[in-house]
Design a protein around this motif. Structure first.
Motif, mmCIF file in Angstrom:
data_model
loop_
_atom_site.group_PDB
_atom_site.id
_atom_site.type_symbol
_atom_site.label_atom_id
_atom_site.label_comp_id
_atom_site.label_asym_id
_atom_site.label_seq_id
_atom_site.Cartn_x
_atom_site.Cartn_y
_atom_site.Cartn_z
ATOM 1 N N PRO A 46 9.790 -58.662 -35.580
ATOM 2 C CA PRO A 46 9.818 -57.717 -34.525
ATOM 3 C C PRO A 46 9.892 -56.191 -34.208
ATOM 4 O O PRO A 46 11.545 -55.935 -34.858
ATOM 5 C CB PRO A 46 10.604 -58.229 -33.261
ATOM 6 C CG PRO A 46 10.948 -59.770 -33.845
ATOM 7 C CD PRO A 46 11.050 -60.105 -35.241
ATOM 8 N N VAL A 47 9.214 -55.305 -33.936
ATOM 9 C CA VAL A 47 10.233 -53.881 -34.133
ATOM 10 C C VAL A 47 10.050 -53.488 -32.993
ATOM 11 O O VAL A 47 8.741 -53.091 -31.451
ATOM 12 C CB VAL A 47 9.091 -53.421 -35.232
ATOM 13 C CG1 VAL A 47 9.088 -51.633 -35.090
ATOM 14 C CG2 VAL A 47 8.977 -53.571 -36.299
ATOM 15 N N HIS A 48 10.840 -52.887 -32.388
ATOM 16 C CA HIS A 48 10.745 -52.008 -30.863
ATOM 17 C C HIS A 48 11.041 -50.410 -31.281
ATOM 18 O O HIS A 48 12.209 -50.422 -31.672
ATOM 19 C CB HIS A 48 11.917 -52.333 -30.114
ATOM 20 C CG HIS A 48 11.720 -51.579 -28.658
ATOM 21 N ND1 HIS A 48 11.162 -51.920 -27.686
ATOM 22 C CD2 HIS A 48 12.266 -50.532 -28.194
ATOM 23 C CE1 HIS A 48 11.436 -51.234 -26.725
ATOM 24 N NE2 HIS A 48 11.743 -50.836 -26.980
ATOM 25 N N PHE A 49 9.921 -49.555 -30.613
ATOM 26 C CA PHE A 49 10.507 -47.508 -31.118
ATOM 27 C C PHE A 49 10.648 -47.513 -29.827
ATOM 28 O O PHE A 49 10.123 -47.827 -29.130
ATOM 29 C CB PHE A 49 9.309 -47.258 -31.520
ATOM 30 C CG PHE A 49 8.699 -47.468 -32.550
ATOM 31 C CD1 PHE A 49 8.296 -47.118 -33.918
ATOM 32 C CD2 PHE A 49 6.656 -48.857 -32.888
ATOM 33 C CE1 PHE A 49 7.615 -47.154 -34.503
ATOM 34 C CE2 PHE A 49 6.560 -48.812 -33.954
ATOM 35 C CZ PHE A 49 7.192 -48.130 -35.191
ATOM 36 N N VAL A 50 11.705 -46.513 -30.304
ATOM 37 C CA VAL A 50 12.755 -46.260 -28.656
ATOM 38 C C VAL A 50 12.223 -43.873 -29.653
ATOM 39 O O VAL A 50 12.479 -43.998 -30.788
ATOM 40 C CB VAL A 50 13.808 -45.831 -28.851
ATOM 41 C CG1 VAL A 50 14.271 -44.752 -28.108
ATOM 42 C CG2 VAL A 50 13.928 -47.939 -28.259
ATOM 43 N N HIS A 51 11.582 -43.432 -28.725
ATOM 44 C CA HIS A 51 11.467 -42.030 -29.233
ATOM 45 C C HIS A 51 11.058 -41.043 -27.659
ATOM 46 O O HIS A 51 10.820 -40.822 -26.620
ATOM 47 C CB HIS A 51 9.388 -42.162 -29.781
ATOM 48 C CG HIS A 51 9.204 -40.827 -31.143
ATOM 49 N ND1 HIS A 51 8.738 -41.409 -31.759
ATOM 50 C CD2 HIS A 51 9.471 -39.668 -30.733
ATOM 51 C CE1 HIS A 51 8.959 -39.678 -32.421
ATOM 52 N NE2 HIS A 51 9.627 -39.125 -31.463
ATOM 53 N N GLY A 52 11.769 -40.186 -27.881
ATOM 54 C CA GLY A 52 11.843 -39.295 -26.871
ATOM 55 C C GLY A 52 10.235 -38.357 -26.698
ATOM 56 O O GLY A 52 9.853 -37.919 -28.073
ATOM 57 N N THR A 53 9.718 -38.473 -25.408
ATOM 58 C CA THR A 53 9.250 -37.063 -25.393
ATOM 59 C C THR A 53 8.453 -35.488 -25.461
ATOM 60 O O THR A 53 7.292 -35.259 -26.210
ATOM 61 C CB THR A 53 8.079 -37.175 -24.013
ATOM 62 O OG1 THR A 53 9.689 -36.890 -23.404
ATOM 63 C CG2 THR A 53 8.573 -38.854 -23.478
ATOM 64 N N ALA A 54 10.378 -35.357 -25.721
ATOM 65 C CA ALA A 54 10.659 -34.220 -25.657
ATOM 66 C C ALA A 54 11.054 -33.401 -27.396
ATOM 67 O O ALA A 54 11.580 -32.460 -28.202
ATOM 68 C CB ALA A 54 11.445 -33.204 -24.983
ATOM 69 N N ASP A 55 10.014 -34.748 -27.908
ATOM 70 C CA ASP A 55 11.224 -34.608 -29.714
ATOM 71 C C ASP A 55 10.170 -33.658 -30.340
ATOM 72 O O ASP A 55 8.952 -33.574 -30.566
ATOM 73 C CB ASP A 55 10.989 -35.727 -30.424
ATOM 74 C CG ASP A 55 11.333 -35.747 -31.341
ATOM 75 O OD1 ASP A 55 11.618 -34.701 -32.454
ATOM 76 O OD2 ASP A 55 11.927 -37.018 -32.559
#
Length: 128
Positions: A46-55
């Protein structure tokens, strides 16, 4: 940190690329070109990505593409985009004077950091 057998390469354009050591010392690009053939040797986890839209450091499009590629290969993968920047997902801001991230109380980072903490607690089987 890159998985075993992978290492960070130097900046190319404005994107950091991860490479996998290839045959005869040649590296296989695994980020920009999504050369993901090495995944066939790994049991899906299992992989969960968390990414900021303003990165502004790592474009969110890279995580979107990798998320899609893993899903197409049958990996159990999820993805959350948060309204914050690169460091906000862990309740920090990048401080160029310190050359590292530092804690912050900026609203976007606090909200995103709290959300990331909840996701991590859920993944660990805990309630937050």
């Amino acid at each position: 940190m890159a998985p075993k057998g992978l290492r960070r390469s130097q900046r190319h354009s404005s994107v950091r690329r991860t490479t996998k050591a290839g045959v005869n010392g040649h590296d296989e690009v695994v980020s920009d070109g999504l050369g993901l053939s090495w995944l066939a040797d790994i049991a899906p986890v299992p992989v969960h990505f968390v990414h900021g839209t303003a990165d502004a450091i790592v474009d969110v499009a890279h995580s979107r593409r990798l998320h899609t590629a893993l899903r197409e290969r049958g990996w159990p993968v999820t993805f959350t985009e948060l309204d914050t920047d690169h460091a906000g997902i862990v309740k920090t801001v990048c401080d160029p004077h310190l050359n590292r991230c530092r804690p912050t109380d900026l609203d976007h980072a606090v909200r995103a950091g709290d959300h990331t903490a909840q996701l991590m607690a859920q993944a660990a089987g805990q309630r937050h």
